[in-house]
Write a protein that holds these residues in place. Structure first.
Motif, PDB file in Angstrom:
ATOM      1  N   LEU A  49      55.557  31.859  35.638  1.00  0.00           N
ATOM      2  CA  LEU A  49      56.489  31.446  36.679  1.00  0.00           C
ATOM      3  C   LEU A  49      56.772  32.606  37.641  1.00  0.00           C
ATOM      4  N   HIS A  50      56.661  33.840  37.118  1.00  0.00           N
ATOM      5  CA  HIS A  50      56.993  35.035  37.909  1.00  0.00           C
ATOM      6  C   HIS A  50      55.783  35.879  38.310  1.00  0.00           C
ATOM      7  N   TYR A  51      54.717  35.851  37.502  1.00  0.00           N
ATOM      8  CA  TYR A  51      53.573  36.754  37.731  1.00  0.00           C
ATOM      9  C   TYR A  51      52.258  36.020  37.525  1.00  0.00           C
ATOM     10  N   LYS A  52      51.234  36.453  38.250  1.00  0.00           N
ATOM     11  CA  LYS A  52      49.916  35.841  38.059  1.00  0.00           C
ATOM     12  C   LYS A  52      49.154  36.492  36.913  1.00  0.00           C
ATOM     13  N   ASP A  53      49.461  37.782  36.631  1.00  0.00           N
ATOM     14  CA  ASP A  53      48.820  38.482  35.520  1.00  0.00           C
ATOM     15  C   ASP A  53      49.624  39.732  35.178  1.00  0.00           C
ATOM     16  N   VAL A  54      49.169  40.468  34.179  1.00  0.00           N
ATOM     17  CA  VAL A  54      49.892  41.655  33.723  1.00  0.00           C
ATOM     18  C   VAL A  54      49.907  42.733  34.807  1.00  0.00           C
ATOM     19  N   SER A  55      48.841  42.814  35.564  1.00  0.00           N
ATOM     20  CA  SER A  55      48.786  43.806  36.652  1.00  0.00           C
ATOM     21  C   SER A  55      49.867  43.556  37.695  1.00  0.00           C
ATOM     22  N   ALA A  56      50.163  42.299  37.959  1.00  0.00           N
ATOM     23  CA  ALA A  56      51.208  41.971  38.934  1.00  0.00           C
ATOM     24  C   ALA A  56      52.573  42.436  38.431  1.00  0.00           C
ATOM     25  N   LEU A  57      52.808  42.299  37.140  1.00  0.00           N
ATOM     26  CA  LEU A  57      54.054  42.801  36.544  1.00  0.00           C
ATOM     27  C   LEU A  57      54.123  44.320  36.685  1.00  0.00           C
ATOM     28  N   PHE A  58      53.015  44.993  36.369  1.00  0.00           N
ATOM     29  CA  PHE A  58      52.970  46.456  36.498  1.00  0.00           C
ATOM     30  C   PHE A  58      53.194  46.866  37.947  1.00  0.00           C
ATOM     31  N   ASP A  59      52.558  46.169  38.874  1.00  0.00           N
ATOM     32  CA  ASP A  59      52.717  46.493  40.295  1.00  0.00           C
ATOM     33  C   ASP A  59      54.175  46.351  40.727  1.00  0.00           C
ATOM     34  N   GLU A  60      54.847  45.301  40.243  1.00  0.00           N
ATOM     35  CA  GLU A  60      56.260  45.126  40.575  1.00  0.00           C
ATOM     36  C   GLU A  60      57.091  46.283  40.017  1.00  0.00           C
ATOM     37  N   HIS A  61      56.805  46.661  38.776  1.00  0.00           N
ATOM     38  CA  HIS A  61      57.542  47.768  38.159  1.00  0.00           C
ATOM     39  C   HIS A  61      57.316  49.059  38.952  1.00  0.00           C
ATOM     40  N   LEU A  62      56.066  49.317  39.289  1.00  0.00           N
ATOM     41  CA  LEU A  62      55.735  50.523  40.037  1.00  0.00           C
ATOM     42  C   LEU A  62      56.366  50.511  41.424  1.00  0.00           C
ATOM     43  N   ARG A  63      56.386  49.360  42.068  1.00  0.00           N
ATOM     44  CA  ARG A  63      56.995  49.231  43.399  1.00  0.00           C
ATOM     45  C   ARG A  63      58.491  49.571  43.343  1.00  0.00           C
ATOM     46  N   HIS A  64      59.203  49.025  42.353  1.00  0.00           N
ATOM     47  CA  HIS A  64      60.635  49.328  42.200  1.00  0.00           C
ATOM     48  C   HIS A  64      60.845  50.807  41.920  1.00  0.00           C
ATOM     49  N   LEU A  65      60.024  51.346  41.045  1.00  0.00           N
ATOM     50  CA  LEU A  65      60.143  52.757  40.687  1.00  0.00           C
ATOM     51  C   LEU A  65      59.896  53.657  41.892  1.00  0.00           C
ATOM     52  N   LEU A  66      58.848  53.374  42.651  1.00  0.00           N
ATOM     53  CA  LEU A  66      58.519  54.217  43.801  1.00  0.00           C
ATOM     54  C   LEU A  66      59.555  54.076  44.916  1.00  0.00           C
ATOM     55  N   GLN A  67      60.157  52.901  45.053  1.00  0.00           N
ATOM     56  CA  GLN A  67      61.235  52.724  46.031  1.00  0.00           C
ATOM     57  C   GLN A  67      62.437  53.579  45.630  1.00  0.00           C
ATOM     58  N   ASP A  68      62.773  53.572  44.349  1.00  0.00           N
ATOM     59  CA  ASP A  68      63.881  54.387  43.862  1.00  0.00           C
ATOM     60  C   ASP A  68      63.557  55.878  44.021  1.00  0.00           C
ATOM     61  N   LEU A  69      62.306  56.247  43.765  1.00  0.00           N
ATOM     62  CA  LEU A  69      61.880  57.636  43.951  1.00  0.00           C
ATOM     63  C   LEU A  69      62.057  58.049  45.404  1.00  0.00           C
ATOM     64  N   GLU A  70      61.664  57.183  46.325  1.00  0.00           N
ATOM     65  CA  GLU A  70      61.798  57.492  47.756  1.00  0.00           C
ATOM     66  C   GLU A  70      63.267  57.691  48.135  1.00  0.00           C
ATOM     67  N   GLU A  71      64.120  56.795  47.686  1.00  0.00           N
ATOM     68  CA  GLU A  71      65.550  56.931  47.980  1.00  0.00           C
ATOM     69  C   GLU A  71      66.105  58.220  47.383  1.00  0.00           C
ATOM     70  N   SER A  72      65.675  58.554  46.188  1.00  0.00           N
ATOM     71  CA  SER A  72      66.128  59.785  45.525  1.00  0.00           C
ATOM     72  C   SER A  72      65.637  61.022  46.263  1.00  0.00           C
ATOM     73  N   TYR A  73      64.393  60.973  46.712  1.00  0.00           N
ATOM     74  CA  TYR A  73      63.806  62.106  47.426  1.00  0.00           C
ATOM     75  C   TYR A  73      64.582  62.411  48.716  1.00  0.00           C
ATOM     76  N   TYR A  74      64.936  61.381  49.458  1.00  0.00           N
ATOM     77  CA  TYR A  74      65.577  61.575  50.758  1.00  0.00           C
ATOM     78  C   TYR A  74      67.071  61.872  50.676  1.00  0.00           C
ATOM     79  N   GLU A  75      67.670  61.750  49.517  1.00  0.00           N
ATOM     80  CA  GLU A  75      69.117  61.957  49.397  1.00  0.00           C
ATOM     81  C   GLU A  75      69.586  63.307  49.965  1.00  0.00           C
ATOM     82  N   PRO A  76      68.948  64.445  49.637  1.00  0.00           N
ATOM     83  CA  PRO A  76      69.436  65.723  50.197  1.00  0.00           C
ATOM     84  C   PRO A  76      69.346  65.793  51.719  1.00  0.00           C
TER      85      PRO A  76
END
Length: 187
Positions: A49-76
């Motif tokens: 219902l949410h993903y077409k395969d395991v890679s899509a789940l991993f991609d979503e996880h990585l996308r969220h993580l990298l977005q948070d990393l970007e926000e963290s990087y720019y904070e200073p």
């Protein structure tokens, strides 16, 4: 489907946690939907219902993580026009808080048996953030690409050492160490 529905949130959370647990022992390519669903205690129907395969789940996880990393990087950078090492307030550094938040993923990334593609995804993101923020650096840099490569490897080195130390230091301590090193290298 409402992404704010508690059932959707809980299902996705269970799948993300199961994926990380399975990645500690197996490469992404060998993780089946059936194994993932058993581990997450989620039906295959709910998964699809949410993903077409395991890679899509991993991609979503990585996308969220990298977005948070970007926000963290720019904070200073949010509060200053130019990042000056001797004026850097360690409490504004958020990259170590980000790593602590996603510690399970970083334990996989820095494991010597893990796929290097995870490491290079992280490396590439940090490098691109540094290149994108290069206009915020002093303009007297002789070779921007070499400076960015040096700084990216320095950050990665600190993260790897922190991992090897079992994340025994607090993010605040790591912030202070990074600020100190930046100041010592760029007084």
């Amino acid at each position: 489907m409402n992404p704010n529905d508690l059932r959707v949130i809980n299902t996705k959370k269970a799948l993300h946690e199961a994926l990380l647990a399975l990645l500690k022992n197996a490469p992404l390519e060998s993780i089946s939907v059936s194994t993932l669903c058993r581990r997450a205690e989620v039906s295959r129907g709910a998964f699809y219902l949410h993903y077409k395969d395991v890679s899509a789940l991993f991609d979503e996880h990585l996308r969220h993580l990298l977005q948070d990393l970007e926000e963290s990087y720019y904070e200073p950078y949010r509060l200053v026009p130019e990042l000056v090492p001797h004026l850097l307030d360690p409490s504004t550094i958020r990259i170590f808080h980000h790593v602590k938040k996603y510690q399970s993923f970083y334990e996989i990334v820095f494991d010597k048996n893990a796929s290097l593609s995870y490491y290079y995804s992280l490396f590439g993101k940090i490098k691109s953030l540094m290149l994108d923020s290069s206009s915020l650096h002093p303009s007297d840099v002789q070779n921007l690409s070499l400076m960015v490569a040096y700084q990216t490897n320095a950050i990665m080195g600190l993260l790897i050492q922190w991992y090897e130390d079992g994340f025994s230091h607090s993010p605040e301590y790591m912030n202070e160490q990074l600020a100190y090193l930046l100041y010592r290298l760029n007084p």
